[in-house]
Design a protein around this motif. Structure first.
Motif, PDB file in Angstrom:
ATOM      1  N   GLN A 166       0.828  -1.202   0.000  1.00 29.99           N
ATOM      2  CA  GLN A 166       0.000   0.000   0.000  1.00 29.99           C
ATOM      3  C   GLN A 166       0.865   1.254   0.000  1.00 29.99           C
ATOM      4  O   GLN A 166       0.663   2.135  -0.818  1.00 29.99           O
ATOM      5  N   ALA A 167       1.799   1.329   0.928  1.00 31.75           N
ATOM      6  CA  ALA A 167       2.694   2.487   1.028  1.00 31.75           C
ATOM      7  C   ALA A 167       3.947   2.075   1.772  1.00 31.75           C
ATOM      8  O   ALA A 167       3.921   1.150   2.582  1.00 31.75           O
ATOM      9  N   ASP A 168       5.056   2.744   1.485  1.00 32.75           N
ATOM     10  CA  ASP A 168       6.311   2.444   2.169  1.00 32.75           C
ATOM     11  C   ASP A 168       7.153   3.701   2.286  1.00 32.75           C
ATOM     12  O   ASP A 168       6.889   4.690   1.618  1.00 32.75           O
ATOM     13  N   VAL A 169       8.159   3.643   3.145  1.00 32.14           N
ATOM     14  CA  VAL A 169       8.998   4.808   3.386  1.00 32.14           C
ATOM     15  C   VAL A 169       9.866   5.160   2.181  1.00 32.14           C
ATOM     16  O   VAL A 169      10.382   6.274   2.107  1.00 32.14           O
ATOM     17  N   GLY A 170      10.012   4.282   1.243  1.00 33.69           N
ATOM     18  CA  GLY A 170      10.770   4.563   0.030  1.00 33.69           C
ATOM     19  C   GLY A 170      10.056   5.499  -0.923  1.00 33.69           C
ATOM     20  O   GLY A 170      10.648   5.965  -1.891  1.00 33.69           O
ATOM     21  N   GLU A 171       8.801   5.795  -0.657  1.00 36.93           N
ATOM     22  CA  GLU A 171       8.043   6.699  -1.533  1.00 36.93           C
ATOM     23  C   GLU A 171       8.644   8.088  -1.576  1.00 36.93           C
ATOM     24  O   GLU A 171       8.539   8.785  -2.576  1.00 36.93           O
ATOM     25  N   TYR A 172       9.254   8.514  -0.478  1.00 32.36           N
ATOM     26  CA  TYR A 172       9.878   9.835  -0.458  1.00 32.36           C
ATOM     27  C   TYR A 172      10.935   9.949  -1.552  1.00 32.36           C
ATOM     28  O   TYR A 172      11.027  10.945  -2.244  1.00 32.36           O
TER      29      TYR A 172
END
Length: 180
Positions: A166-172
């Motif tokens: 769904q989402a992860d810290v690598g999105e930044y």
């Protein structure tokens, strides 16, 4: 910043309940004060009531954001959590998945979790339940949806998906070009 409508509040709390269950109450009534959710331009912010009262002195046109962005409403009216809410959801998560070190990088690149990368999973995790994904060092990496229940994971093939990303810290890092 405006209050969420009753319908939108219900959508936000349903999404949060999918990940942290009845611990939603603990997000609102915290030891350091009472927190609330406010909306601005389809985005939902989590903010202390003390800070909110101070922000009332700033004109609405001059206020860009306030607190932590928990998510946004899509054009179809659904609520999507942002990765910025991970810090607040991780301590209260009911269901968790821990990844092997070899699978962490793949998850941080936006891929689903396979059985081969699964380190461990919370007992009695139902299928299609929101889960918070951790490294084996208990560092929160993101969140997803369980593709298989705990019982199904035990007998699954190593290449079967056990958690949908769904989402992860690598999105930044991945979205760095689009933010500028």
């Amino acid at each position: 910043m405006k209050r969420l409508s009753e319908e939108r509040t219900k959508l936000v709390f349903e999404k949060l309940k999918n990940y942290i269950g009845d611990n939603v109450k603990l997000l609102i009534d915290r030891p350091d004060g009472i927190y609330c959710f406010r909306e601005k331009k389809e985005r939902v912010y989590y903010v202390s009531e003390k800070i909110l009262s101070l922000a009332n002195t700033v004109g609405p046109d001059n206020l860009i954001s306030l607190g932590t962005c928990f998510g946004k409403f899509t054009k179809s009216g659904k609520f999507r959590l942002h990765i910025t809410s991970l810090h607040y959801l991780a301590p209260y998560a009911q269901y968790k998945i821990w990844l092997k070190p070899s699978a962490e990088q793949q998850f941080l690149y936006g891929h689903h979790v396979t059985k081969a990368g699964l380190g461990r999973i919370t007992e009695n995790t139902p299928q299609h339940q929101g889960v918070v994904v951790f490294s084996m060092n208990d560092l929160p990496l993101g969140f997803g949806v369980a593709a298989k229940s705990t019982a199904d994971c035990k007998f699954a093939d190593p290449m079967v998906t056990v958690c949908f990303h769904q989402a992860d810290v690598g999105e930044y890092i991945r979205s760095e070009d689009t933010l500028l």
